[in-house]
Design a protein around this motif. Structure first.
Motif, PDB file in Angstrom:
ATOM      1  N   LEU A  93       0.839  -1.196   0.000  1.00 18.82           N
ATOM      2  CA  LEU A  93       0.000   0.000   0.000  1.00 18.82           C
ATOM      3  C   LEU A  93       0.873   1.243   0.000  1.00 18.82           C
ATOM      4  O   LEU A  93       1.772   1.394   0.841  1.00 18.82           O
ATOM      5  N   ASN A  94       0.613   2.131  -0.952  1.00 14.60           N
ATOM      6  CA  ASN A  94       1.283   3.430  -1.027  1.00 14.60           C
ATOM      7  C   ASN A  94       0.344   4.462  -0.403  1.00 14.60           C
ATOM      8  O   ASN A  94      -0.745   4.715  -0.923  1.00 14.60           O
ATOM      9  N   SER A  95       0.774   5.078   0.696  1.00 15.42           N
ATOM     10  CA  SER A  95      -0.098   5.995   1.434  1.00 15.42           C
ATOM     11  C   SER A  95      -0.021   7.437   0.947  1.00 15.42           C
ATOM     12  O   SER A  95      -0.705   8.308   1.494  1.00 15.42           O
ATOM     13  N   ASN A  96       0.745   7.712  -0.082  1.00 14.05           N
ATOM     14  CA  ASN A  96       0.956   9.100  -0.525  1.00 14.05           C
ATOM     15  C   ASN A  96      -0.314   9.799  -0.986  1.00 14.05           C
ATOM     16  O   ASN A  96      -0.404  11.033  -0.931  1.00 14.05           O
ATOM     17  N   LYS A  97      -1.314   9.046  -1.439  1.00  9.96           N
ATOM     18  CA  LYS A  97      -2.528   9.668  -1.981  1.00  9.96           C
ATOM     19  C   LYS A  97      -3.732   9.535  -1.046  1.00  9.96           C
ATOM     20  O   LYS A  97      -4.846   9.897  -1.422  1.00  9.96           O
ATOM     21  N   LEU A  98      -3.519   9.049   0.157  1.00  5.19           N
ATOM     22  CA  LEU A  98      -4.650   8.797   1.043  1.00  5.19           C
ATOM     23  C   LEU A  98      -5.297  10.077   1.556  1.00  5.19           C
ATOM     24  O   LEU A  98      -6.417  10.037   2.089  1.00  5.19           O
ATOM     25  N   ASN A  99      -4.626  11.217   1.425  1.00  3.51           N
ATOM     26  CA  ASN A  99      -5.220  12.495   1.822  1.00  3.51           C
ATOM     27  C   ASN A  99      -6.101  13.090   0.735  1.00  3.51           C
ATOM     28  O   ASN A  99      -6.733  14.131   0.929  1.00  3.51           O
ATOM     29  N   ARG A 100      -6.175  12.441  -0.434  1.00  5.19           N
ATOM     30  CA  ARG A 100      -6.968  12.932  -1.559  1.00  5.19           C
ATOM     31  C   ARG A 100      -8.152  11.997  -1.824  1.00  5.19           C
ATOM     32  O   ARG A 100      -8.074  10.788  -1.584  1.00  5.19           O
ATOM     33  N   TYR A 101      -9.233  12.578  -2.333  1.00  6.49           N
ATOM     34  CA  TYR A 101     -10.342  11.736  -2.761  1.00  6.49           C
ATOM     35  C   TYR A 101      -9.894  10.865  -3.935  1.00  6.49           C
ATOM     36  O   TYR A 101      -9.144  11.313  -4.799  1.00  6.49           O
ATOM     37  N   PRO A 102     -10.374   9.628  -3.988  1.00  4.38           N
ATOM     38  CA  PRO A 102      -9.947   8.733  -5.070  1.00  4.38           C
ATOM     39  C   PRO A 102     -10.677   9.048  -6.376  1.00  4.38           C
ATOM     40  O   PRO A 102     -11.694   9.742  -6.393  1.00  4.38           O
ATOM     41  N   LEU A 144     -14.818   3.649  -5.029  1.00  5.46           N
ATOM     42  CA  LEU A 144     -13.706   2.746  -4.738  1.00  5.46           C
ATOM     43  C   LEU A 144     -12.643   3.480  -3.928  1.00  5.46           C
ATOM     44  O   LEU A 144     -12.054   4.458  -4.398  1.00  5.46           O
ATOM     45  N   ALA A 145     -12.407   3.033  -2.709  1.00  3.19           N
ATOM     46  CA  ALA A 145     -11.378   3.647  -1.870  1.00  3.19           C
ATOM     47  C   ALA A 145      -9.994   3.464  -2.497  1.00  3.19           C
ATOM     48  O   ALA A 145      -9.744   2.464  -3.181  1.00  3.19           O
ATOM     49  N   GLU A 146      -9.109   4.403  -2.244  1.00  2.00           N
ATOM     50  CA  GLU A 146      -7.764   4.357  -2.819  1.00  2.00           C
ATOM     51  C   GLU A 146      -7.037   3.046  -2.489  1.00  2.00           C
ATOM     52  O   GLU A 146      -6.451   2.427  -3.385  1.00  2.00           O
ATOM     53  N   PRO A 147      -7.058   2.564  -1.229  1.00  2.43           N
ATOM     54  CA  PRO A 147      -6.396   1.280  -0.960  1.00  2.43           C
ATOM     55  C   PRO A 147      -6.995   0.124  -1.748  1.00  2.43           C
ATOM     56  O   PRO A 147      -6.277  -0.781  -2.183  1.00  2.43           O
ATOM     57  N   VAL A 148      -8.311   0.151  -1.942  1.00  2.00           N
ATOM     58  CA  VAL A 148      -8.976  -0.894  -2.722  1.00  2.00           C
ATOM     59  C   VAL A 148      -8.487  -0.864  -4.161  1.00  2.00           C
ATOM     60  O   VAL A 148      -8.187  -1.906  -4.762  1.00  2.00           O
ATOM     61  N   ALA A 149      -8.397   0.340  -4.739  1.00  2.00           N
ATOM     62  CA  ALA A 149      -7.936   0.471  -6.122  1.00  2.00           C
ATOM     63  C   ALA A 149      -6.507  -0.042  -6.267  1.00  2.00           C
ATOM     64  O   ALA A 149      -6.170  -0.714  -7.254  1.00  2.00           O
ATOM     65  N   GLN A 150      -5.660   0.262  -5.297  1.00  2.00           N
ATOM     66  CA  GLN A 150      -4.265  -0.203  -5.368  1.00  2.00           C
ATOM     67  C   GLN A 150      -4.188  -1.729  -5.318  1.00  2.00           C
ATOM     68  O   GLN A 150      -3.450  -2.357  -6.092  1.00  2.00           O
ATOM     69  N   ILE A 151      -4.945  -2.332  -4.410  1.00  2.00           N
ATOM     70  CA  ILE A 151      -4.920  -3.793  -4.290  1.00  2.00           C
ATOM     71  C   ILE A 151      -5.511  -4.442  -5.535  1.00  2.00           C
ATOM     72  O   ILE A 151      -4.982  -5.438  -6.048  1.00  2.00           O
TER      73      ILE A 151
END
Length: 360
Positions: free
Chosen positions: A47-56, A245-252
């Motif tokens: 998981l890359n957390s760099n974009k978690l502060n932004r809406y997906p 779709l949450a950002e972590p979900v999209a990454q996985i």
């Protein structure tokens, strides 16, 4: 807020509606989860957390492109959602008018088609499957022009049967001018037939539902796909949430659809199909079971006269399987998801002991 006020404010069409009895609602604990058709295997993801502060992104491009390549369709024919369940809901919300329109289902089948429709005050018509679990096309034909969406589950949950291609072709023809035909392929990776995704150009009213929950072992991230003509996809985009779709979900999901991820999935499907055959042989050797349907998914459907006693005995031991007796034509039937070799053997040992005690 008082109960009487809640009752008076509740939408009228919800008052008699019972929530869907998911595996987690029925049982909160257990050692061996063999009741939700989940994969017993899980991959490794980063998981890359760099974009978690932004809406997906509403529709993450890397996920759309990866799934389109996997399914053999164009990206504009793909919509990604919170599981295939949201795809079902979107089809109903986007194409049916509340209080006026209806969908058609073919029971015994997946329960969320009806639940989703009833939640939005959409009618539910039924054309039950025939004794061999094939479509009853004559019954379906009586609803031509009377429904907006037809749901066909293939491989079907809970019967494990695939609908013959010629039957789906006939269903598409029956409703070509009046309804969408949604073929739910949640279990397609386990089946012999490769499904209908690449037939979208030939059949404008065809919709295909897919998921990462089963073969990909990702039920926990809630990621599904609706495959349809670009026109249908554009209508669904009007009804979908801004950030489904949450950002972590999209990454996985993107990792699962990468070449290494697809190789992992295919290996696990092969393993599960082999485990399913072994478990099927062992269960039928116990003597009291009658197998129903087919085994084109990651579960087995069986009938036993000891249904309730066996269920209770297994639950007491932390082994959870699914009672399907409320489904049309499935009296005394149990559905067993395929687990790891160790889980399957604990199940067999528990059943052997149960039937031995019954015969003494």
């Amino acid at each position: 807020m008082t109960d009487s006020l809640i009752e008076s404010l509740q939408a009228k069409h919800l008052k008699d509606l019972k929530p869907y009895e998911s595996a987690r609602r029925l049982f909160s604990g257990g050692q061996d989860w063999l009741n939700a058709n989940e994969s017993p295997f899980v991959g490794e993801y980063s998981l890359n957390s760099n974009k978690l502060n932004r809406y997906p992104d509403c529709q993450p491009k890397d996920v759309l492109q990866a799934y389109a390549a996997y399914a053999g369709v164009a990206p504009e024919q793909v919509l990604v959602s919170r599981g295939a369940d949201e795809g079902i809901e979107l089809l109903i919300r986007a194409f049916c008018d509340a209080g006026q329109d209806s969908i058609l289902i073919c029971p015994p089948t997946y329960g969320m088609y009806a639940i989703s429709a009833e939640t939005f005050n959409i009618g539910v018509e039924k054309a039950p499957l025939q004794a061999d679990f094939s479509l009853d096309l004559d019954a379906m034909a009586t609803f031509a022009g009377k429904v907006k969406v037809v749901f066909i589950c293939s491989p079907n949950n809970p019967t494990g049967t695939q609908v013959a291609p010629e039957q789906i072709e006939q269903a598409l023809a029956l409703f070509q001018d009046s309804a969408l035909v949604a073929v739910d392929e949640a279990y397609i990776e386990f089946a012999k037939d490769q499904g209908w995704a690449q037939q979208l150009a030939k059949y404008p009213n065809l919709v295909v539902l897919r998921t990462l929950s089963k073969a990909f072992g990702l039920a926990g991230i809630r990621c599904g796909f609706t495959l349809a003509s670009p026109g249908v996809i554009q209508v669904l985009l009007k009804a979908i949430a801004p950030y489904p779709l949450a950002e972590p979900v999209a990454q996985i999901a993107a990792q699962a659809l990468s070449p290494p991820g697809l190789t992992w999935m295919q290996d696990k499907v092969s393993t599960l199909n082999s485990l399913r055959q072994t478990l099927q042989n062992q269960l039928l050797a116990l003597g009291d079971f009658i197998q129903l349907g087919d085994c084109q998914a990651n579960f087995i459907l069986l009938r036993t006269a000891y249904k309730q006693a066996l269920m209770d005995d297994l639950v007491a031991q932390g082994i959870l399987i699914r009672d399907q007796s409320k489904q049309l034509g499935l009296e005394n039937c149990l559905r067993i998801s395929i687990g790891t070799e160790e889980q399957n053997q604990r199940l067999i040992a528990a059943m052997q002991r149960f039937f031995k005690e019954k015969t003494q």
